[in-house]
Design an enzyme around this catalytic site. Sequence first.
Site, PDB file in Angstrom:
ATOM      1  N   ASP A  29       0.881  -1.633   0.176  1.00  0.00           N
ATOM      2  CA  ASP A  29       0.072   0.352   0.502  1.00  0.00           C
ATOM      3  C   ASP A  29       1.146   1.276   0.288  1.00  0.00           C
ATOM      4  O   ASP A  29       1.519   1.414   0.716  1.00  0.00           O
ATOM      5  CB  ASP A  29      -1.227  -0.391   1.561  1.00  0.00           C
ATOM      6  CG  ASP A  29      -2.126   0.932   1.002  1.00  0.00           C
ATOM      7  OD1 ASP A  29      -2.134   1.526   0.184  1.00  0.00           O
ATOM      8  OD2 ASP A  29      -2.818   1.236   1.932  1.00  0.00           O
ATOM      9  N   ASP A  30       1.174   1.736  -1.223  1.00  0.00           N
ATOM     10  CA  ASP A  30       1.988   2.951  -1.238  1.00  0.00           C
ATOM     11  C   ASP A  30       3.110   3.409  -0.767  1.00  0.00           C
ATOM     12  O   ASP A  30       3.802   4.205  -0.880  1.00  0.00           O
ATOM     13  CB  ASP A  30       1.423   4.183  -0.135  1.00  0.00           C
ATOM     14  CG  ASP A  30       0.463   5.161  -0.365  1.00  0.00           C
ATOM     15  OD1 ASP A  30      -0.161   5.074  -1.138  1.00  0.00           O
ATOM     16  OD2 ASP A  30      -0.236   5.581   0.825  1.00  0.00           O
ATOM     17  N   CYS A  42      -5.029   5.431  -3.943  1.00  0.00           N
ATOM     18  CA  CYS A  42      -5.606   4.015  -3.708  1.00  0.00           C
ATOM     19  C   CYS A  42      -6.786   2.923  -3.963  1.00  0.00           C
ATOM     20  O   CYS A  42      -6.054   1.680  -5.098  1.00  0.00           O
ATOM     21  CB  CYS A  42      -5.779   3.346  -2.019  1.00  0.00           C
ATOM     22  SG  CYS A  42      -4.638   4.288  -0.732  1.00  0.00           S
ATOM     23  N   ASP A 101       0.293  -0.491  -4.552  1.00  0.00           N
ATOM     24  CA  ASP A 101      -1.117   0.165  -5.758  1.00  0.00           C
ATOM     25  C   ASP A 101      -0.732   1.542  -6.582  1.00  0.00           C
ATOM     26  O   ASP A 101      -0.957   2.265  -7.339  1.00  0.00           O
ATOM     27  CB  ASP A 101      -2.333   0.276  -4.851  1.00  0.00           C
ATOM     28  CG  ASP A 101      -2.115   1.468  -3.630  1.00  0.00           C
ATOM     29  OD1 ASP A 101      -0.944   1.218  -2.780  1.00  0.00           O
ATOM     30  OD2 ASP A 101      -3.048   0.946  -2.440  1.00  0.00           O
ATOM     31  N   ASN A 102       0.370   2.343  -5.978  1.00  0.00           N
ATOM     32  CA  ASN A 102       0.792   3.168  -6.597  1.00  0.00           C
ATOM     33  C   ASN A 102       2.174   4.171  -6.145  1.00  0.00           C
ATOM     34  O   ASN A 102       2.415   3.451  -4.603  1.00  0.00           O
ATOM     35  CB  ASN A 102       0.045   4.556  -6.059  1.00  0.00           C
ATOM     36  CG  ASN A 102      -0.695   4.367  -5.211  1.00  0.00           C
ATOM     37  OD1 ASN A 102      -2.232   4.866  -4.263  1.00  0.00           O
ATOM     38  ND2 ASN A 102       0.051   5.312  -3.427  1.00  0.00           N
TER      39      ASN A 102
END
Length: 501
Positions: free
Chosen positions: A34-35, A70, A304-305
Amino acid sequence: MAGPRLLALLLLTCCARCAASGGKPSNIILILADDQDVYLGGMTPMKKTKALIGDAGATFVNAFTVTPLCCPSRSSVLTGRYPHNHEVRNNSLSGNCSSALWQSGPEASAFPVYLSKLKYQTFFAGKYLNQYGKKGAGDVGHIPPGWDQWNALVGNSQYYNYTLSVNGKEQKHGDSYESDYLTDLITNRSLHFLEDRSPQHPFFLMLSPPAPHSPWTVAPQYQKEFSAVKAPRDGSFDKHGKDKHWLLRQPVNPMPESSLNYLDSAYRKRWQTLLSVDDMVELLVKKLDSIKELDNTYIFYTSDNGYHTGQFSLPIDKRQLYEFDIRVPLMVRGPGIKPNQKLQAPVLNIDLAPTILDISGTNLSSVNVDGQSFLSQMAPSLRNGTARPFFLVEYTGEGHPTSDPSCPKLGPGLSECFPDCVCEDAYNNTYACVRTLNGQNNLQYCEFADSESFVEVYNLTSDPHQLENIVKKVDPAILQAMNQRLIKLQSCQGVSCRDNK
Ligand SMILES: *[C@@H]1O[C@H](CO)[C@@H](O)[C@H](O)[C@H]1NC(C)=O
Ligand SMILES: *[C@@H]1O[C@H](CO)[C@@H](O)[C@H](O)[C@H]1NC(C)=O
Ligand SMILES: *[C@@H]1O[C@H](CO)[C@@H](O)[C@H](O)[C@H]1NC(C)=O
Ligand SMILES: *[C@@H]1O[C@H](CO)[C@@H](O)[C@H](O)[C@H]1NC(C)=O
Ligand SMILES: *[C@@H]1O[C@H](CO)[C@@H](O)[C@H](O)[C@H]1NC(C)=O
Ligand SMILES: *[C@@H]1O[C@H](CO)[C@@H](O)[C@H](O)[C@H]1NC(C)=O
Ligand SMILES: *[C@@H]1O[C@H](CO)[C@@H](O)[C@H](O)[C@H]1NC(C)=O
Ligand SMILES: *[C@@H]1O[C@H](CO)[C@@H](O)[C@H](O)[C@H]1NC(C)=O
């Protein structure tokens, strides 16, 4: 001699999933952080993951998300579609994040549904979509189709004091490291699933740890790691975005000490939380080895990013069109993938679904995706295929209808205004870009839906850190061609998104 060779060739060309072990379909594991950035050293702390997946397989050095936030990005991962086709615009229910329309629409044909049809045993653990499990999103009772075992976090990333949906039943957790630390819980449950699986059928696991997302709660044994580490100061760090769109012109420059301390601490804690994910990868690989499935399992590691810490004087966040936010880590190991490959072909998060389905043996022409399988890139002995020369990145800005009480001077329409009242997002931070990346060109062309119809253009060959917006210098014929290409991509669907002309 001709007989067996022909048979071997047929097996190779028709059925990637059968290649490794004489007919038994391959297992697949997708780990989605995540991130986690790749541009600012996000993979540096993950030594075991780099060795066990990257060195044992392929590292894609040009992997991108098609949208740097997200919920829209995760929706793209699950569906293989651009945001304009899955219609998840932001992290709110009203923007379709885990909404009823998402559930009855795109989620019902997400890739796990197809794996389940092929008798894959499917397991999910961790963060799903930001609004998952909330009232208005079907509560914890909603289990998306395709999943046999479901352990999904309610809401956004947390490490303690969270609620899970465990196969549709609410399970509350406190803050004891031994029983509740979410990254470790995901690891433990996935190891149990592998122990208990039926050897008759292949398995698919999607593991979605909270790290390195805020609130950056570190496992006790890692709290003293990287004590001297600071966010990198090179490239666009603390550079004033004076020739960029209005949001990039508002940060305080140079950044105040308070922002610097805040972002350095965030950078360090992000690395610390990733050490538990690194342990996850090691334990998974060991378990696969002990149950003799390692050689027949594809493991994907991605995020995700991306993320930024101080670039263009923006303290911390994602949501921007620049490389630090749209590039993501991507490493894959598995049958037919030679070790130690660094692959240049640009690949996207919308390619994960078709790649996974390709491995499973699904007929891709029967699946509605915008992305394309990159199995041919990492395992050319199994598939033929060509790289795409350009792609779309699109983002819908988030804002608040009223002004932030801690920054009253700023007025409405903005969001993420911390610290020091520097805003990271706004309704009019809405943009679409064409990113060209092939042997000849490394360009980015972006148009904003704001009152200035702002345009940014970068030549990443001569300017990898996007310091100079060349919109006023570049040959107008190039601008026109990029604008035409953008218009086509913004309304593309399925095959037309893969049209390389
Ligand atoms: C949400 O998705 C539905 C279709 O699934 C679409 O009709 C609607 O316009 C979307 N909402 C937004 C805000 O994009
Ligand atoms: C978890 O919740 C309890 C009770 O509200 C609180 O005392 C504790 O500080 C919380 N722990 C964390 C890590 O937030
Ligand atoms: C995970 O398993 C390990 C090893 O059995 C154990 O020490 C740890 O407490 C477990 N953690 C969680 C959160 O379940
Ligand atoms: C894949 O599906 C398409 C469209 O449904 C069909 O035309 C084609 O024959 C299928 N290919 C195979 C190998 O089954
Ligand atoms: C790739 O294409 C070539 C030429 O058409 C063919 O000979 C070869 O068998 C193909 N390989 C695979 C893995 O599909
Ligand atoms: C999310 O998108 C919806 C639909 O466009 C919009 O009404 C809402 O304000 C957006 N949420 C945020 C936080 O921007
Ligand atoms: C974008 O929105 C903000 C907040 O509403 C506003 O202050 C700003 O002038 C807008 N800028 C442009 C270029 O549209
Ligand atoms: C980008 O920069 C490279 C290296 O300086 C140059 O060769 C190329 O012509 C530039 N491209 C454009 C579109 O300006």
